[in-house]
Motif scaffolding. Sequence first.
Motif, PDB file in Angstrom:
ATOM      1  N   GLU A   1       0.378  -0.713   0.118  1.00  0.00           N
ATOM      2  CA  GLU A   1      -0.346   0.346  -0.151  1.00  0.00           C
ATOM      3  C   GLU A   1       0.691   1.427  -0.159  1.00  0.00           C
ATOM      4  O   GLU A   1       0.777   2.337  -0.863  1.00  0.00           O
ATOM      5  CB  GLU A   1      -0.929   0.267   1.324  1.00  0.00           C
TER       6      GLU A   1
ATOM      7  N   ASN B   1       0.472   2.707  -4.084  1.00  0.00           N
ATOM      8  CA  ASN B   1      -1.313   3.653  -3.302  1.00  0.00           C
ATOM      9  C   ASN B   1      -0.865   4.793  -3.744  1.00  0.00           C
ATOM     10  O   ASN B   1      -0.255   6.369  -2.385  1.00  0.00           O
ATOM     11  CB  ASN B   1      -2.029   3.004  -2.457  1.00  0.00           C
TER      12      ASN B   1
ATOM     13  N   ARG C   1      -4.675   3.918  -8.967  1.00  0.00           N
ATOM     14  CA  ARG C   1      -4.721   3.233  -8.587  1.00  0.00           C
ATOM     15  C   ARG C   1      -5.690   2.433  -8.333  1.00  0.00           C
ATOM     16  O   ARG C   1      -5.008   1.575  -7.466  1.00  0.00           O
ATOM     17  CB  ARG C   1      -5.669   4.399  -7.340  1.00  0.00           C
TER      18      ARG C   1
ATOM     19  N   GLY D   1      -4.681  -1.606  -6.937  1.00  0.00           N
ATOM     20  CA  GLY D   1      -4.579  -1.875  -5.922  1.00  0.00           C
ATOM     21  C   GLY D   1      -5.478  -3.583  -6.093  1.00  0.00           C
ATOM     22  O   GLY D   1      -4.924  -4.351  -5.248  1.00  0.00           O
TER      23      GLY D   1
ATOM     24  N   ILE E   1      -7.737  -2.371   3.823  1.00  0.00           N
ATOM     25  CA  ILE E   1      -7.811  -1.325   2.678  1.00  0.00           C
ATOM     26  C   ILE E   1      -9.293  -1.434   2.056  1.00  0.00           C
ATOM     27  O   ILE E   1      -8.793  -0.740   0.911  1.00  0.00           O
ATOM     28  CB  ILE E   1      -6.758  -1.536   2.088  1.00  0.00           C
TER      29      ILE E   1
ATOM     30  N   ARG F   1      -8.323   8.369   0.483  1.00  0.00           N
ATOM     31  CA  ARG F   1      -7.331   7.197   0.280  1.00  0.00           C
ATOM     32  C   ARG F   1      -7.352   6.195  -0.202  1.00  0.00           C
ATOM     33  O   ARG F   1      -6.350   5.095  -1.261  1.00  0.00           O
ATOM     34  CB  ARG F   1      -5.843   7.059   1.608  1.00  0.00           C
ATOM     35  N   TYR F   2      -8.261   5.063   0.385  1.00  0.00           N
ATOM     36  CA  TYR F   2      -8.638   3.338  -0.093  1.00  0.00           C
ATOM     37  C   TYR F   2      -9.693   3.431  -1.165  1.00  0.00           C
ATOM     38  O   TYR F   2      -9.661   2.010  -1.283  1.00  0.00           O
ATOM     39  CB  TYR F   2      -8.903   2.551   1.173  1.00  0.00           C
TER      40      TYR F   2
ATOM     41  N   PHE G   1      -7.973   2.584  -4.023  1.00  0.00           N
ATOM     42  CA  PHE G   1      -7.008   1.311  -4.200  1.00  0.00           C
ATOM     43  C   PHE G   1      -7.194  -0.138  -4.122  1.00  0.00           C
ATOM     44  O   PHE G   1      -6.682  -0.512  -4.149  1.00  0.00           O
ATOM     45  CB  PHE G   1      -5.841   1.763  -3.684  1.00  0.00           C
TER      46      PHE G   1
END
Length: 312
Positions: A42, A46, A52, A56, A184, A190-191, A194
């Motif tokens: 990550e 990421n 992304r 991911g 994640i 942020r996630y 990803f």
Amino acid sequence: MSFAAMMLVALALDLALGWPKAIYDRIGHPVTWLGALITLLERRWNTNRPLRRARGTGAAALVIGVAAFIGLALQLALPANGWGIALGGVLAWPLVAMRSMHDHVAAVLHPLQSGDLPAARHAVSMIVGRDPSKLDTAGVTRAALESLAENTSDGIVAPLFWGAILGLPGIAAYKAINTLDSMIGHKTARYLEFGWASARIDDVANLIPARLTGLVFALVSGRARASLHCMWRDARHHRSPNAGWPEAAMAGALAVRLSGPRAYGAEVTPEPWVNSGAPDPHQTDLHLGLRLYARSMGLLALALGGVALWTL
């Protein structure tokens, strides 16, 4: 080789020993090893917004592939006899979380019974992602019951299900999938991209186990009709495509309401209630939930034993 018998050995070891602290202090735990790999990927992958989702997806495939490959290599090295079943059960043992699930929920129940709400809030913060600081006794109890229901599926039924079908590669791959989702698979800035693949894979992997967990809860509840009715009516309205099934079954079994609005930091999400016409749970219901959990584990062990006898 009977994979169901192998999983039954793992379940028995977990019931008897849990995952001893002495072992954890010396070598850690497979989930922490997976977590370290996920964290590494990550941090390195990421980073580029347009890529992304692709990165991911690659990270999820790599982590799951590594776990499945190690599981397959270990399984192929096992002797094809009773010793192989026993050794396979030892290897699968840390990937089952039956005893720790009970202990974490019991850690919430005990301070509730003594009237220590701050300690109960702290204990429930160990097993839920929401902010417990403003939860009253009913809120803490509700959060603990929801965690018990959902994690019975994620932490016990699903790994044993995939292990009984595919052996060590199955249980190892599932544990990788579940760890990816918990780390994640969140809808945050942020996630969101990803962790997209991790969340979708987890949804698919838990599709059958979540519904099996709800069915097991209903069968051992003594209120099977009410539990099944609640599950069929309310599960599909839950925020999760899978967690609603065991939660709704438990809500119907205990005749309480679960889910509902919840706080994650400063944000309050207006989630629908499960079994909305029922009262909030009391600490007694958490005790009854643990008893329901224990009976469910007994039925699960019997089912594994039956499959093991059939496949030996």
